[in-house]
Design an enzyme around this catalytic site. Structure first.
Site, PDB file in Angstrom:
ATOM      1  N   HIS A  79      26.237 -18.202   7.186  1.00  0.00           N
ATOM      2  CA  HIS A  79      25.570 -16.954   7.799  1.00  0.00           C
ATOM      3  C   HIS A  79      24.287 -16.548   6.995  1.00  0.00           C
ATOM      4  O   HIS A  79      23.150 -16.261   7.483  1.00  0.00           O
ATOM      5  CB  HIS A  79      26.544 -15.746   7.639  1.00  0.00           C
ATOM      6  CG  HIS A  79      26.087 -14.630   8.061  1.00  0.00           C
ATOM      7  ND1 HIS A  79      25.607 -14.104   9.153  1.00  0.00           N
ATOM      8  CD2 HIS A  79      25.841 -13.307   7.100  1.00  0.00           C
ATOM      9  CE1 HIS A  79      25.241 -12.854   8.964  1.00  0.00           C
ATOM     10  NE2 HIS A  79      25.174 -12.551   7.879  1.00  0.00           N
ATOM     11  N   TRP A 144      25.260 -18.420  -0.154  1.00  0.00           N
ATOM     12  CA  TRP A 144      23.758 -18.939   0.159  1.00  0.00           C
ATOM     13  C   TRP A 144      22.922 -19.130  -1.078  1.00  0.00           C
ATOM     14  O   TRP A 144      21.969 -19.880  -1.158  1.00  0.00           O
ATOM     15  CB  TRP A 144      23.224 -17.756   1.102  1.00  0.00           C
ATOM     16  CG  TRP A 144      22.566 -16.642   0.246  1.00  0.00           C
ATOM     17  CD1 TRP A 144      23.077 -15.532  -0.050  1.00  0.00           C
ATOM     18  CD2 TRP A 144      21.111 -16.627   0.048  1.00  0.00           C
ATOM     19  NE1 TRP A 144      21.998 -14.759  -0.587  1.00  0.00           N
ATOM     20  CE2 TRP A 144      20.948 -15.342  -0.712  1.00  0.00           C
ATOM     21  CE3 TRP A 144      19.867 -17.434   0.435  1.00  0.00           C
ATOM     22  CZ2 TRP A 144      19.858 -14.924  -1.170  1.00  0.00           C
ATOM     23  CZ3 TRP A 144      18.596 -16.952  -0.225  1.00  0.00           C
ATOM     24  CH2 TRP A 144      18.613 -15.726  -0.982  1.00  0.00           C
ATOM     25  N   HIS A 304      17.888  -9.191 -12.549  1.00  0.00           N
ATOM     26  CA  HIS A 304      18.721  -7.999 -12.250  1.00  0.00           C
ATOM     27  C   HIS A 304      19.834  -8.429 -11.321  1.00  0.00           C
ATOM     28  O   HIS A 304      20.858  -7.902 -11.084  1.00  0.00           O
ATOM     29  CB  HIS A 304      18.086  -7.045 -11.600  1.00  0.00           C
ATOM     30  CG  HIS A 304      17.287  -7.342 -10.473  1.00  0.00           C
ATOM     31  ND1 HIS A 304      15.975  -6.611 -10.047  1.00  0.00           N
ATOM     32  CD2 HIS A 304      17.504  -8.213  -9.488  1.00  0.00           C
ATOM     33  CE1 HIS A 304      15.686  -7.216  -8.672  1.00  0.00           C
ATOM     34  NE2 HIS A 304      16.722  -7.852  -8.254  1.00  0.00           N
ATOM     35  N   HIS A 305      19.865  -9.922 -10.976  1.00  0.00           N
ATOM     36  CA  HIS A 305      20.977 -10.386 -10.219  1.00  0.00           C
ATOM     37  C   HIS A 305      21.803 -11.097 -11.144  1.00  0.00           C
ATOM     38  O   HIS A 305      23.022 -11.588 -10.685  1.00  0.00           O
ATOM     39  CB  HIS A 305      20.388 -11.524  -9.320  1.00  0.00           C
ATOM     40  CG  HIS A 305      19.502 -10.859  -8.200  1.00  0.00           C
ATOM     41  ND1 HIS A 305      19.925 -10.400  -7.056  1.00  0.00           N
ATOM     42  CD2 HIS A 305      18.145 -10.844  -8.147  1.00  0.00           C
ATOM     43  CE1 HIS A 305      18.720 -10.117  -6.191  1.00  0.00           C
ATOM     44  NE2 HIS A 305      17.908 -10.287  -7.216  1.00  0.00           N
ATOM     45  N   THR A 330       6.790   1.031  -3.741  1.00  0.00           N
ATOM     46  CA  THR A 330       7.368   1.271  -2.636  1.00  0.00           C
ATOM     47  C   THR A 330       7.436   2.611  -1.956  1.00  0.00           C
ATOM     48  O   THR A 330       7.258   2.849  -0.973  1.00  0.00           O
ATOM     49  CB  THR A 330       8.854   0.688  -2.887  1.00  0.00           C
ATOM     50  OG1 THR A 330       8.557  -0.710  -3.338  1.00  0.00           O
ATOM     51  CG2 THR A 330       9.517   0.647  -1.193  1.00  0.00           C
TER      52      THR A 330
HETATM   53 CU    CU Z   1      16.354  -9.051  -6.857  1.00  0.00          CU
END
Ligand code: CU
Length: 528
Positions: A79, A144, A304-305, A330
């Protein structure tokens, strides 16, 4: 300049090439290729959607009922891969193919034949990816992100996935090179960089991101391939390697990839808001610089992951603050969109509904991103449904909603006919309601500790999961409304659209800073 009209530049009828299927296989026309990208990505969106609905059916109530855990893990993995590489990325390339030459006054993309090849690699990659379900051991179930060591140990479905990722990467890189060269070299006289519609800017910057990080992904999966079959130990601790190295390499690609999937969405929204607010885009130059800042910062936030992989506290702090810094550009963008609408004479046709829906719901995904960026909180919500909720707010309400906004905005341009406002609005309202029913409860599930990528769960999570599953089926069915809208539009059921549909309807089509030059997407600007 008056000798050749834009219609002749873009006219298919003077082209004596192959007809029927061969025309589509051999076409070098940017509109044909754009159309094929959009159709391909929508088919992949439906395929990935069927996988998502199977996942939500399994999770409707506790206990195993529809699929086995092994197949469930294959579904969550595929997915993600299908939606990221098959649906969202090719859809934005389709928009680029259709709109960039029209927006900058170019006759076609710079490398028209390479453009054809870029597209036709994709169905090959998709067949490889989907066929991995049918090989011994099934599709890869490593997620993924294809983390080692699991991805090193999976069956041959993983080899098909690696091959597919390589081919999709080649396609993306060629597409990106085409976009960079087209935008830099093929602008009509007078179309300076700072006069380009913002969609061109966001795609130019996205193309640089693609060229920079797709080879990194290719390197990561190649190292998995050689660890699997050629005796290397890049990610094998027993052989002197380190599985965490894979995460570093993958996320050095993976975080910029997030912006590859959202910067073109920012571009589309920046075209639509001014049109329906009947005001020029507020802060055009700051939008360009904000987009570039986001792209540059996206290279220094990857870990940060990985807050739970045992990094030193100082490293965690660096990646935490660097990530939070991205909220500044942003925020500039969201401020500019709102300022564009401020005291505008707004109407809410379907594209504007999707664009304003995008701003509202995508911004919520941005806020939960900030929350995930705080290292001590992230350690609590790592691998829970909170993260799933966060990135679906960004990718569905962000990327996908912007794609629908752009599709309704440009459908009259593409087909020559207006779509049905009733059907478009029905599609929007069903989508945004069911989207929130699906994904909002996942925040609570995650905060309560429900892990992601798990086919079964404790009784305490039952109610919110049932709600999310009902929402998911509603959202899935709502997408059939889009098929109706497009088919009716292509058949010409609506009224005929003018060369510049929204200008015709409103008397204004602002795409560039004030004072906005007359710009119809079809007439190359001329220097007098
Ligand atoms: Cu990220």
């Amino acid at each position: 300049m008056s000798a050749v009209t834009p219609d002749q530049l873009h006219d298919d009828h003077h082209h004596h090439g192959p007809t029927g299927l061969m025309r589509w296989i051999t076409t070098t026309n940017h509109k044909d290729i754009g159309t094929m990208y959009l159709i391909f990505s929508f088919i992949m969106f439906l395929s990935g959607g069927v996988m998502a609905l199977t996942i939500r059916a399994e999770l409707f109530k506790p206990g195993l009922q529809i699929v086995q855990p092994e197949f469930f893990n294959q579904l969550t993995t595929m997915h993600g891969l299908v939606m990221v590489f098959g649906a969202i990325m090719p859809a934005f390339v389709g928009f680029a193919n259709w709109m960039l030459p029209l927006m900058i006054g170019a006759s076609d993309m710079a490398f028209a034949r390479m453009n054809n090849w870029s597209f036709w690699l994709l169905p090959v990659a998709a067949i490889l990816l989907i066929s991995s379900f049918f090989v011994p051991g099934g599709a890869t179930a490593a997620g993924w992100t294809l983390y080692a060591p699991l991805s090193v140990q999976m069956g041959m479905g993983m080899d098909l996935t690696i091959f597919a990722v390589h081919i999709m990467g080649i396609s993306s890189i060629m597409g990106a090179i085409n976009i960079v060269v087209t935008v830099l070299n093929m602008r009509a006289p007078g179309m300076t960089m700072m006069k380009m519609p913002l969609f061109c800017w966001t795609w130019l910057i996205t193309a640089y991101l693609l060229i920079a990080v797709m080879p990194v992904l290719a390197g990561a999966v190649t190292m998995i391939l050689t660890d699997r079959h050629f005796g290397t130990s890049f990610f094998n601790a027993a052989g002197g390697g380190d599985p965490v190295l894979y995460q570093h390499v993958f996320w050095f690609f993976g975080h910029p990839e997030v912006y590859i999937m959202i910067l073109p969405a920012f571009g589309i929204v920046s075209e639509i808001i001014p049109t329906f607010a009947r005001k020029p885009l507020f802060g055009y130059a700051s939008m360009v610089y904000a987009t570039a800042s986001i792209a540059i910062l996206s290279f220094v936030v990857w870990a940060h992951h990985m807050f739970t992989t045992g990094m030193p506290a100082a490293t965690q702090l660096f990646f935490m603050y660097a990530t939070m810094l991205i909220a500044v550009p942003t925020g500039v963008k969201v401020f500019n969109w709102v300022a564009t609408m401020w005291r505008g004479s707004m109407t809410f046709e379907t594209p504007m509904l999707w664009a304003t829906g995008f701003i509202f719901v995508f911004t919520m995904g941005g806020f939960t991103g900030l929350i995930c960026a705080i290292a001590p909180i992230d350690i609590q919500v790592q691998d829970t449904y909170y993260v799933v909720a966060h990135f679906h707010y960004v990718l569905v309400a962000g990327s996908l909603f912007a794609l629908f906004a752009g599709a309704y905005y440009w459908l009259p341009k593409w087909t020559g006919y207006m779509y049905s406002e009733f059907i478009g609005k029905l599609h929007f309202w069903c989508s945004i309601i069911f989207f929130n029913i699906t994904f909002f409860p996942m925040h609570f599930l995650g905060l309560a500790g429900m892990p992601r990528r798990i086919p079964d769960y404790a009784l305490q999570f039952a109610d919110f999961n049932a709600l999310a599953s009902i929402g998911a089926f509603g959202f899935g069915l709502s997408q059939l409304i889009f098929i109706v809208a497009v088919v009716k539009c292509v058949r010409g059921d609506g009224k005929k659209a003018a060369a510049s549909p929204w200008e015709d309807a409103h008397g204004l089509e602002w795409t560039v800073p004030s004072p906005a030059p007359h710009h119809t997407f079809e007439t190359p600007p001329v220097v007098k």
